[in-house]
Motif scaffolding. Structure first.
Motif, PDB file in Angstrom:
ATOM      1  N   THR A 121       1.129  -1.301  -0.051  1.00 25.01           N
ATOM      2  CA  THR A 121      -0.043   0.168  -0.096  1.00 25.01           C
ATOM      3  C   THR A 121       0.630   1.401  -0.067  1.00 25.01           C
ATOM      4  N   PRO A 178       1.338   1.180  -5.420  1.00 22.36           N
ATOM      5  CA  PRO A 178       0.780   1.789  -4.099  1.00 22.36           C
ATOM      6  C   PRO A 178       0.391   3.128  -4.344  1.00 22.36           C
ATOM      7  N   LYS A 179      -0.641   3.466  -3.510  1.00 20.79           N
ATOM      8  CA  LYS A 179      -1.359   4.801  -3.648  1.00 20.79           C
ATOM      9  C   LYS A 179      -0.473   5.652  -2.716  1.00 20.79           C
TER      10      LYS A 179
END
Length: 377
Positions: free
Chosen positions: A219, A293-294
């Motif tokens: 993430t 991933p953000k």
């Protein structure tokens, strides 16, 4: 955007006392006006005349004479449970790893604690679990997260892709064993990151994990002075992207990492074993930058030849994956400056790291936003 303004030498760097900077006397040619320093390590003036292994050996000797960073007074080492063990790589090799689990884990549900896989620096040739021990301890204690420190295999004894494979295998192991061995949950935040060569592994792992549908997915990424592409592969990028990579020339004589040291293709190919065009080392060559991933945290040094690689990748992440980035830009500072403790920026660096990594598992803020803080002035 052009970032040449960040190459102008920081006043902090210019004013570093001779008791520290004299280790690198050739820096004087890079400041204007420049104090004349007398070197206690004359061999540093000839680093570009020797090979990669000898160059790293000299740096190691010099760094051994510098003051060591200490665990901050606010961090109680007893509040973090540290355990060293091994996980098995795909070829059966036992990878040394070290876990850092906050004492509060005993009373906090594992499914609420984020996890960071930490990959140390060292130019693919040096470093071990001790290299990142202080950083991992502080991150675990201050952020109440679990950390897995990975002792991946090093060249030239273990050629590419052993180091990359070890790092990826450790990430894959962490995804599967976070609850049982690390008292954490990747679903609460699954971060991968490192410094310099470790950040290179982290970037390449982001693509490999996406392509393998790793579950839970990564993430967030912590990327400190990352190697994103080898100079010998620049010509393989689209012209529009090549035109943005100006820092290799602007910072060719950067004190701690020169253009020549990055461009010794014969040394690198022989000693590390990676073709420059391999996307597991030059990950900017990937055609697809989506579904990454953000969240990303970057530490970028203004006088680093690698500076513009990091900025280019941050923009690709933002455009194609909607990644929200936090950037600490250390204007006028060279690659890995924080080893020189005479500067305020060096003392602030660890605090910056904690805040930056902490931002990766906090949901606030919009997709694709970028926050940059200029430091080192």
């Amino acid at each position: 955007m052009e970032y040449s303004q960040y190459s102008q030498v920081s006043p902090q760097w210019t004013k570093v006392r001779c008791t520290s900077l004299c280790h690198f006397a050739m820096f004087s040619q890079l400041t204007d006006p420049a104090p004349q320093f007398v070197s206690r390590h004359d061999q540093l003036g000839d680093l570009d005349k020797v090979g990669i292994v000898e160059r790293r050996r000299v740096f190691g000797e010099v760094e051994a004479t510098l003051p060591l960073k200490k665990i901050p007074a606010d961090v109680d080492e007893s509040s973090v449970s540290v355990k060293t063990f091994t996980v098995t790589a795909r070829d059966g090799h036992e990878i040394p790893v070290r876990s850092y689990i906050p004492a509060s884990a005993a009373t906090t549900p594992a499914n609420s604690r984020p996890l960071l896989v930490y990959l140390h620096a060292g130019g693919f040739l040096f470093g071990d679990l001790e290299s990142g021990h202080l950083n991992c301890t502080v991150l675990a204690a201050r952020l109440n997260i679990s950390v897995l420190n990975v002792g991946y295999r090093l060249a030239p004894q273990w050629l590419f892709p052993h180091g990359f494979n070890d790092s990826y295998d450790a990430v894959e192991w962490a995804a599967a064993h976070a609850a049982s061995h690390l008292n954490a949950s990747p679903a609460a935040g699954f971060l991968v990151g490192g410094i310099s060569s470790g950040a290179n592994f982290a970037g390449a792992i982001a693509y490999a994990a996406r392509d393998a549908n790793l579950s839970p997915p990564i993430t967030g990424l912590f990327l400190s002075i990352p190697v994103c592409i080898l100079p010998q592969a620049y010509h393989l990028l689209p012209q529009e992207q090549r035109d943005q990579l100006l820092s290799l020339e602007q910072n060719a004589e950067n004190p701690l990492l020169t253009k020549k040291s990055l461009s010794d293709i014969q040394d690198f190919v022989v000693i590390y074993g990676s073709p420059p065009e391999d996307k597991r080392v030059s990950f900017l060559l990937n055609d697809d930058h989506t579904s990454l991933p953000k969240r990303a945290y970057f530490q970028i040094c203004g006088r680093d030849p690698l500076r513009d690689e990091a900025f280019l990748w941050q923009k690709l992440l933002q455009e194609y994956s909607g990644t929200k980035s936090k950037i600490d830009m250390y204007t006028g500072m060279p690659h890995g400056f924080w080893r020189f403790l005479d500067m305020q920026a060096s003392h602030e660096w660890l605090d910056d790291l904690v805040v930056g990594v902490g931002s990766l598992f906090r949901p606030e803020g919009g997709v694709g936003e970028t926050e940059m803080v200029v430091k080192g002035v």
